[in-house]
Motif scaffolding. Structure first.
Motif, PDB file in Angstrom:
ATOM      1  N   VAL B   9      89.355 -70.742   4.634  1.00 30.47           N
ATOM      2  CA  VAL B   9      88.934 -71.170   5.976  1.00 30.47           C
ATOM      3  C   VAL B   9      88.132 -70.057   6.631  1.00 30.47           C
ATOM      4  N   ALA B  10      88.649 -68.811   6.492  1.00 29.74           N
ATOM      5  CA  ALA B  10      87.973 -67.668   7.121  1.00 29.74           C
ATOM      6  C   ALA B  10      86.598 -67.442   6.503  1.00 29.74           C
ATOM      7  N   VAL B  11      86.524 -67.564   5.155  1.00 27.79           N
ATOM      8  CA  VAL B  11      85.244 -67.334   4.467  1.00 27.79           C
ATOM      9  C   VAL B  11      84.213 -68.379   4.882  1.00 27.79           C
ATOM     10  N   VAL B  12      84.610 -69.661   4.834  1.00 28.22           N
ATOM     11  CA  VAL B  12      83.685 -70.753   5.169  1.00 28.22           C
ATOM     12  C   VAL B  12      83.318 -70.699   6.650  1.00 28.22           C
ATOM     13  N   ARG B  13      84.321 -70.391   7.503  1.00 29.17           N
ATOM     14  CA  ARG B  13      84.061 -70.297   8.948  1.00 29.17           C
ATOM     15  C   ARG B  13      83.066 -69.180   9.233  1.00 29.17           C
ATOM     16  N   GLN B  14      83.286 -68.034   8.581  1.00 31.01           N
ATOM     17  CA  GLN B  14      82.399 -66.884   8.791  1.00 31.01           C
ATOM     18  C   GLN B  14      80.970 -67.246   8.384  1.00 31.01           C
ATOM     19  N   PHE B  15      80.848 -67.966   7.254  1.00 27.38           N
ATOM     20  CA  PHE B  15      79.516 -68.389   6.812  1.00 27.38           C
ATOM     21  C   PHE B  15      78.889 -69.315   7.841  1.00 27.38           C
ATOM     22  N   SER B  16      79.665 -70.325   8.266  1.00 32.36           N
ATOM     23  CA  SER B  16      79.149 -71.341   9.193  1.00 32.36           C
ATOM     24  C   SER B  16      78.724 -70.729  10.526  1.00 32.36           C
ATOM     25  N   GLU B  17      79.485 -69.731  10.983  1.00 32.78           N
ATOM     26  CA  GLU B  17      79.176 -69.111  12.281  1.00 32.78           C
ATOM     27  C   GLU B  17      77.863 -68.338  12.244  1.00 32.78           C
ATOM     28  N   GLN B  18      77.394 -68.042  11.031  1.00 34.83           N
ATOM     29  CA  GLN B  18      76.128 -67.314  10.914  1.00 34.83           C
ATOM     30  C   GLN B  18      74.925 -68.250  10.820  1.00 34.83           C
ATOM     31  N   VAL B  29      84.374 -74.766  12.068  1.00 31.90           N
ATOM     32  CA  VAL B  29      85.153 -75.146  10.893  1.00 31.90           C
ATOM     33  C   VAL B  29      86.623 -75.178  11.296  1.00 31.90           C
ATOM     34  N   VAL B  30      87.271 -76.310  11.069  1.00 27.37           N
ATOM     35  CA  VAL B  30      88.674 -76.468  11.461  1.00 27.37           C
ATOM     36  C   VAL B  30      89.593 -76.190  10.275  1.00 27.37           C
ATOM     37  N   ALA B  31      89.241 -76.714   9.103  1.00 27.50           N
ATOM     38  CA  ALA B  31      90.111 -76.568   7.933  1.00 27.50           C
ATOM     39  C   ALA B  31      89.303 -76.635   6.655  1.00 27.50           C
ATOM     40  N   VAL B  32      89.793 -75.956   5.634  1.00 29.21           N
ATOM     41  CA  VAL B  32      89.223 -76.047   4.286  1.00 29.21           C
ATOM     42  C   VAL B  32      90.399 -76.254   3.338  1.00 29.21           C
ATOM     43  N   GLU B  33      90.408 -77.418   2.679  1.00 31.85           N
ATOM     44  CA  GLU B  33      91.503 -77.729   1.750  1.00 31.85           C
ATOM     45  C   GLU B  33      90.880 -78.113   0.422  1.00 31.85           C
ATOM     46  N   ARG B  38      86.798 -79.676   7.022  1.00 36.04           N
ATOM     47  CA  ARG B  38      86.842 -80.372   8.315  1.00 36.04           C
ATOM     48  C   ARG B  38      86.103 -79.548   9.347  1.00 36.04           C
ATOM     49  N   MET B  39      85.205 -80.218  10.065  1.00 36.52           N
ATOM     50  CA  MET B  39      84.483 -79.540  11.146  1.00 36.52           C
ATOM     51  C   MET B  39      84.651 -80.320  12.444  1.00 36.52           C
ATOM     52  N   ARG B  40      84.483 -79.608  13.556  1.00 37.06           N
ATOM     53  CA  ARG B  40      84.622 -80.225  14.880  1.00 37.06           C
ATOM     54  C   ARG B  40      83.429 -79.833  15.736  1.00 37.06           C
ATOM     55  N   LEU B  41      83.020 -80.758  16.577  1.00 38.01           N
ATOM     56  CA  LEU B  41      81.916 -80.495  17.501  1.00 38.01           C
ATOM     57  C   LEU B  41      82.257 -81.137  18.844  1.00 38.01           C
ATOM     58  N   ALA B  42      82.454 -80.305  19.859  1.00 28.69           N
ATOM     59  CA  ALA B  42      82.691 -80.823  21.220  1.00 28.69           C
ATOM     60  C   ALA B  42      81.328 -80.939  21.891  1.00 28.69           C
ATOM     61  N   PRO B  43      80.840 -82.177  22.081  1.00 30.33           N
ATOM     62  CA  PRO B  43      79.434 -82.345  22.491  1.00 30.33           C
ATOM     63  C   PRO B  43      79.169 -81.949  23.945  1.00 30.33           C
ATOM     64  N   PRO B  44      78.220 -81.052  24.181  1.00 29.59           N
ATOM     65  CA  PRO B  44      77.763 -80.820  25.552  1.00 29.59           C
ATOM     66  C   PRO B  44      76.926 -82.015  26.024  1.00 29.59           C
ATOM     67  N   GLN B  45      76.670 -82.064  27.328  1.00 31.56           N
ATOM     68  CA  GLN B  45      75.984 -83.221  27.916  1.00 31.56           C
ATOM     69  C   GLN B  45      74.587 -83.438  27.334  1.00 31.56           C
ATOM     70  N   TRP B  46      73.945 -82.363  26.880  1.00 27.96           N
ATOM     71  CA  TRP B  46      72.576 -82.510  26.398  1.00 27.96           C
ATOM     72  C   TRP B  46      72.503 -83.118  24.995  1.00 27.96           C
ATOM     73  N   ALA B  65      77.103 -83.837   9.688  1.00 25.41           N
ATOM     74  CA  ALA B  65      77.387 -84.307   8.326  1.00 25.41           C
ATOM     75  C   ALA B  65      76.720 -83.405   7.295  1.00 25.41           C
ATOM     76  N   ASP B  66      75.469 -83.024   7.551  1.00 29.94           N
ATOM     77  CA  ASP B  66      74.736 -82.151   6.625  1.00 29.94           C
ATOM     78  C   ASP B  66      75.470 -80.805   6.485  1.00 29.94           C
ATOM     79  N   SER B  67      75.916 -80.269   7.613  1.00 30.43           N
ATOM     80  CA  SER B  67      76.603 -78.979   7.599  1.00 30.43           C
ATOM     81  C   SER B  67      77.938 -79.064   6.868  1.00 30.43           C
ATOM     82  N   ALA B  68      78.750 -80.074   7.217  1.00 34.39           N
ATOM     83  CA  ALA B  68      80.071 -80.221   6.611  1.00 34.39           C
ATOM     84  C   ALA B  68      79.946 -80.476   5.110  1.00 34.39           C
TER      85      ALA B  68
END
Lengths: 151, 157
Positions: B9-18, B29-33, B38-46, B65-68
């Motif tokens: 989770v930490a490895v994939v999250r670290q990659f994704s954050e970059q 990234v929420v979970a890697v099993e 699993r990824m999450r996106l809290a949508p801003p108004q824009w 979807a492309d990212s996950a």
């Protein structure tokens, strides 16, 4: 004679550009991406200016595939809505994109071809190229559904 | 390469954050099993589909979807070797409302040294039925610069 025809065409293109721009202006995500309409060699294009926030692979660097997806979907929506006589806002049913070349860190341009515009559905094909090259970097096909009532 | 004993989770999250675009939209990234991410996106108004619409712009679901799906390839391969999306198909089953976060679950169906096939489902948080499904094919070990391995990132090299 041909000059008159060209003039008429360019006036149509100009009017279409304004119509596309006003449709784009209502889409918050299009504004966030910085999309703008312009007249290219092959007609109306949606221009996605390069920004660092659009990158998916910092090493190459290359644009995120999702950014190209967003550009293609929004271009398809605007093209379909522009052709609709009642200007109904279509809903995207599905989207199928082939990535043909790496999208580099430069301006990208999307062109739309409305393959079919029916009473209830439409099919739009969108192709993308980048600044300084004519080769397509991606091609998408989008199915859209028009609402039964005007919106 | 994902080190034995390292937290995937930490490895994939670290990659994704970059990834600048993922950061821009607020994906996490929420979970890697195993081969699922699993990824999450809290949508801003824009991220609304239109001014005044209650619906999230479909292009945002496409990016998620492309990212996950890409991260699912890394999870299945157990390494961060470079990949390229060959194609992605999305079906937008129902509108995704702006008041709920998006959850993406991507799993690798099949992976070889050359290609990977991934399926992804996107949910509005708290809802049982998906709002969209995606189907992607990736080329693996594409030419060009390799990503830093987890080792190198830790060393800061």
């Amino acid at each position: 004679m041909s000059g008159i025809v060209e003039q008429a065409e360019s006036r149509d293109d100009h009017a279409a550009c304004i119509a596309w721009q006003s449709l784009l202006a209502r889409i918050p995500y299009a504004r966030h991406l910085g999309l703008e309409v312009q007249l290219g060699q092959t007609g109306i294009e949606v221009h996605l200016p390069y920004r660092e926030a659009l990158v998916g692979n910092s090493k190459l660097p290359a644009l995120h595939g999702g950014v190209i997806g967003g550009l293609i979907e929004i271009t398809a929506r605007v093209a379909a809505q522009d052709q609709d006589t009642r200007a109904r806002r279509p809903r995207i049913l599905d989207c199928n994109i082939d990535y043909l070349r790496s999208a580099r860190a430069r301006s990208t341009f999307a062109s739309a071809e409305v393959v079919r515009h029916g009473r209830r559905t439409g099919v739009v094909q969108v192709t993308c190229r980048q600044e300084g090259a004519s080769a397509w970097i991606a091609r998408g096909r989008i199915q859209l559904l028009f609402p039964a009532t005007d919106r | 390469m994902l080190l034995p004993g390292s937290d995937p989770v930490a490895v994939v999250r670290q990659f994704s954050e970059q990834v600048p675009h993922s950061r821009d939209l607020g994906m996490e990234v929420v979970a890697v099993e195993a081969d699922r991410v699993r990824m999450r996106l809290a949508p801003p108004q824009w991220l609304r589909a239109d001014d005044g619409a209650d619906e999230i712009c479909s292009g945002v679901l496409y990016s998620l979807a492309d990212s996950a799906a890409g991260l699912a390839v890394f999870a299945a391969a157990q390494e961060l070797s470079p990949i390229a999306t060959l194609d992605l198909r999305m079906d937008y089953l129902r509108p995704a409302t702006i008041d709920r976060a998006l959850l993406a679950i991507a799993g690798c169906l099949h992976i070889t040294d050359e290609v990977a096939f991934v399926r992804c489902e996107i949910f509005s948080e708290g809802k049982a039925q998906p709002v969209a499904t995606g189907s992607a094919t990736f080329m693996r070990n594409t030419p060009g610069q390799r990503f830093k391995t987890f080792n190198e990132q830790e060393d800061g090299t």
